[in-house]
Design a protein around this motif. Structure first.
Motif, PDB file in Angstrom:
ATOM      1  N   ALA A  21       0.929  -1.335   0.415  1.00 51.53           N
ATOM      2  CA  ALA A  21      -0.534   0.009   0.586  1.00 51.53           C
ATOM      3  C   ALA A  21       1.184   1.201   0.140  1.00 51.53           C
ATOM      4  CB  ALA A  21      -1.076   0.125   0.718  1.00 51.53           C
ATOM      5  N   LEU A  22       0.683   2.709  -0.613  1.00 48.06           N
ATOM      6  CA  LEU A  22       1.112   3.793  -1.012  1.00 48.06           C
ATOM      7  C   LEU A  22       1.354   3.670   0.597  1.00 48.06           C
ATOM      8  CD1 LEU A  22       2.058   4.905  -2.882  1.00 48.06           C
ATOM      9  CD2 LEU A  22       0.485   6.712  -2.715  1.00 48.06           C
ATOM     10  N   PHE A  23       0.849   3.799   1.839  1.00 46.25           N
ATOM     11  CA  PHE A  23       1.049   4.376   3.341  1.00 46.25           C
ATOM     12  C   PHE A  23       2.509   3.316   3.770  1.00 46.25           C
ATOM     13  CE2 PHE A  23      -1.257   1.538   4.496  1.00 46.25           C
ATOM     14  CZ  PHE A  23      -1.083   1.193   5.965  1.00 46.25           C
ATOM     15  N   LEU A  24       2.749   2.403   3.235  1.00 46.83           N
ATOM     16  CA  LEU A  24       3.465   1.501   3.281  1.00 46.83           C
ATOM     17  C   LEU A  24       4.620   2.170   2.729  1.00 46.83           C
ATOM     18  CD1 LEU A  24       2.034  -1.665   4.477  1.00 46.83           C
ATOM     19  CD2 LEU A  24       2.914  -0.281   5.869  1.00 46.83           C
ATOM     20  N   GLN A  25       5.223   2.442   1.737  1.00 46.12           N
ATOM     21  CA  GLN A  25       5.953   2.606   0.803  1.00 46.12           C
ATOM     22  C   GLN A  25       6.326   3.821   1.364  1.00 46.12           C
ATOM     23  OE1 GLN A  25       5.281   2.753  -3.637  1.00 46.12           O
ATOM     24  NE2 GLN A  25       3.540   0.873  -3.207  1.00 46.12           N
ATOM     25  N   ARG A  26       5.431   4.846   1.166  1.00 48.64           N
ATOM     26  CA  ARG A  26       6.424   6.051   1.907  1.00 48.64           C
ATOM     27  C   ARG A  26       6.665   5.821   2.964  1.00 48.64           C
ATOM     28  NH1 ARG A  26       1.070   8.222   0.510  1.00 48.64           N
ATOM     29  NH2 ARG A  26       0.788   9.556  -1.297  1.00 48.64           N
ATOM     30  N   ARG A  27       6.123   4.630   4.792  1.00 46.39           N
ATOM     31  CA  ARG A  27       6.669   4.837   5.561  1.00 46.39           C
ATOM     32  C   ARG A  27       7.627   3.923   5.279  1.00 46.39           C
ATOM     33  NH1 ARG A  27       2.679   1.905   9.801  1.00 46.39           N
ATOM     34  NH2 ARG A  27       1.599   3.394   9.272  1.00 46.39           N
ATOM     35  N   ILE A  28       7.916   2.905   4.432  1.00 44.23           N
ATOM     36  CA  ILE A  28       9.022   2.661   4.180  1.00 44.23           C
ATOM     37  C   ILE A  28      10.189   3.774   3.726  1.00 44.23           C
ATOM     38  CG2 ILE A  28      10.488   0.443   2.651  1.00 44.23           C
ATOM     39  CD1 ILE A  28       7.483  -0.650   3.035  1.00 44.23           C
ATOM     40  N   TRP A  29      10.088   4.645   3.329  1.00 47.09           N
ATOM     41  CA  TRP A  29      10.746   5.017   2.256  1.00 47.09           C
ATOM     42  C   TRP A  29      11.421   6.011   3.442  1.00 47.09           C
ATOM     43  CZ3 TRP A  29      10.693  10.393   1.906  1.00 47.09           C
ATOM     44  CH2 TRP A  29      11.896  10.946   1.121  1.00 47.09           C
ATOM     45  N   ILE A  30      10.530   6.308   5.101  1.00 48.92           N
ATOM     46  CA  ILE A  30      11.703   7.394   4.860  1.00 48.92           C
ATOM     47  C   ILE A  30      12.208   6.671   6.585  1.00 48.92           C
ATOM     48  CG2 ILE A  30      10.628   8.341   7.209  1.00 48.92           C
ATOM     49  CD1 ILE A  30       7.994   9.025   6.080  1.00 48.92           C
ATOM     50  N   LEU A  31      12.140   4.990   7.115  1.00 50.33           N
ATOM     51  CA  LEU A  31      12.484   4.751   7.365  1.00 50.33           C
ATOM     52  C   LEU A  31      13.620   4.299   7.362  1.00 50.33           C
ATOM     53  CD1 LEU A  31      10.098   2.151   9.205  1.00 50.33           C
ATOM     54  CD2 LEU A  31      11.368   3.375  10.615  1.00 50.33           C
ATOM     55  N   ASP A  32      14.247   3.872   5.599  1.00 49.48           N
ATOM     56  CA  ASP A  32      15.503   3.972   5.001  1.00 49.48           C
ATOM     57  C   ASP A  32      16.456   5.097   5.680  1.00 49.48           C
ATOM     58  OD1 ASP A  32      14.627   0.834   4.360  1.00 49.48           O
ATOM     59  OD2 ASP A  32      14.267   2.019   1.644  1.00 49.48           O
ATOM     60  N   ILE A  33      15.883   6.385   5.087  1.00 52.08           N
ATOM     61  CA  ILE A  33      16.510   7.686   5.299  1.00 52.08           C
ATOM     62  C   ILE A  33      16.834   7.649   6.509  1.00 52.08           C
ATOM     63  CG2 ILE A  33      16.356  10.403   4.885  1.00 52.08           C
ATOM     64  CD1 ILE A  33      14.433   9.560   2.236  1.00 52.08           C
ATOM     65  N   LEU A  34      16.391   7.967   7.361  1.00 54.81           N
ATOM     66  CA  LEU A  34      16.541   7.730   8.551  1.00 54.81           C
ATOM     67  C   LEU A  34      17.843   6.463   9.780  1.00 54.81           C
ATOM     68  CD1 LEU A  34      13.160   8.098  10.949  1.00 54.81           C
ATOM     69  CD2 LEU A  34      15.067   9.853  10.299  1.00 54.81           C
ATOM     70  N   ARG A  35      17.739   5.336   8.377  1.00 54.16           N
ATOM     71  CA  ARG A  35      18.289   4.179   9.034  1.00 54.16           C
ATOM     72  C   ARG A  35      20.139   4.911   8.075  1.00 54.16           C
ATOM     73  NH1 ARG A  35      14.450   0.704   8.174  1.00 54.16           N
ATOM     74  NH2 ARG A  35      13.837  -0.713   9.886  1.00 54.16           N
ATOM     75  N   ARG A  36      19.754   4.912   6.945  1.00 52.11           N
ATOM     76  CA  ARG A  36      20.722   5.498   6.004  1.00 52.11           C
ATOM     77  C   ARG A  36      21.438   6.402   7.018  1.00 52.11           C
ATOM     78  NH1 ARG A  36      19.360   6.977   0.970  1.00 52.11           N
ATOM     79  NH2 ARG A  36      19.179   9.465   1.541  1.00 52.11           N
ATOM     80  N   GLU A  37      21.516   7.758   7.557  1.00 52.07           N
ATOM     81  CA  GLU A  37      21.268   9.294   7.867  1.00 52.07           C
ATOM     82  C   GLU A  37      21.923   8.851   9.486  1.00 52.07           C
ATOM     83  OE1 GLU A  37      22.151  11.367   5.944  1.00 52.07           O
ATOM     84  OE2 GLU A  37      21.712  10.541   4.505  1.00 52.07           O
TER      85      GLU A  37
END
Length: 182
Positions: free
Chosen positions: A25-41
């Motif tokens: 679902a689109l909201f999960l894709q957004r959340r995954i994207w946010i979590l990926d950035i938080l992890r990467r940074e």
């Protein structure tokens, strides 16, 4: 050449609404994207503006079960274990980790809805430490009598009611500001 049936079906197609399905679902894709950035940074301090019922906050407040074991004095306040307990993995963000772990130390949510903040408070609250006298074994990765994982890393979580039109000194110096699904 178009037949009469061809023109009729194409007129129906023009009035029909197309449906789009996202997987996940689109909201999960957004959340995954946010979590990926938080992890990467390697972010440890997050302010969620428009946190609503705390969906992102609840994900960020969940402790990681693969963190190093807690100090022995916390697990065994009156005695020492026969066999020391160690973490099954030691993944504290090294350069060889394919996916860095989140180590959130400060989590803040801001929303204008009092009702939504009540749900957010429930979403980020630590589980009640239910005592289970029948259970003689100690599982260091769970709260006693619960299926919830124990948080051994310190974290502060705060919720604020209001909007960004009011300056809040608490938000000054925040490492990362997130606003999604607002």
């Amino acid at each position: 050449m178009l037949s009469e049936t061809d023109s009729t079906s194409s007129d129906e197609d023009l009035g029909r609404e197309l449906s789009v399905t996202f997987f996940p679902a689109l909201f999960l894709q957004r959340r995954i994207w946010i979590l990926d950035i938080l992890r990467r940074e390697n972010v440890s301090d997050v302010l969620d503006i428009g946190c609503g019922e705390g969906q992102l906050l609840s994900v960020l407040s969940v402790p990681s079960p693969w963190l190093p074991a807690p100090p022995k004095f916390l697990l065994y306040p009156n005695s020492q274990p026969e066999k020391p307990i160690t973490s099954p993995l030691n993944l504290y963000n090294t350069s060889s980790d394919p996916i860095p772990n989140l180590h959130i130390t400060r989590l803040v949510g801001l929303d204008i809805s009092t009702r939504d903040l009540e749900f957010a408070a429930q979403a980020i609250a630590p589980p009640a430490n239910a005592e289970n006298t029948e259970d003689s074994s100690i599982d260091p990765w769970r709260y006693r009598g619960s299926k919830d994982t124990v948080r051994w890393e310190e974290m502060t979580a705060k919720l604020w009611e209001g909007g960004l039109e009011t300056i809040n000194e608490e938000f000054v110096g925040t490492e990362c500001i997130v606003s999604s699904e607002v």
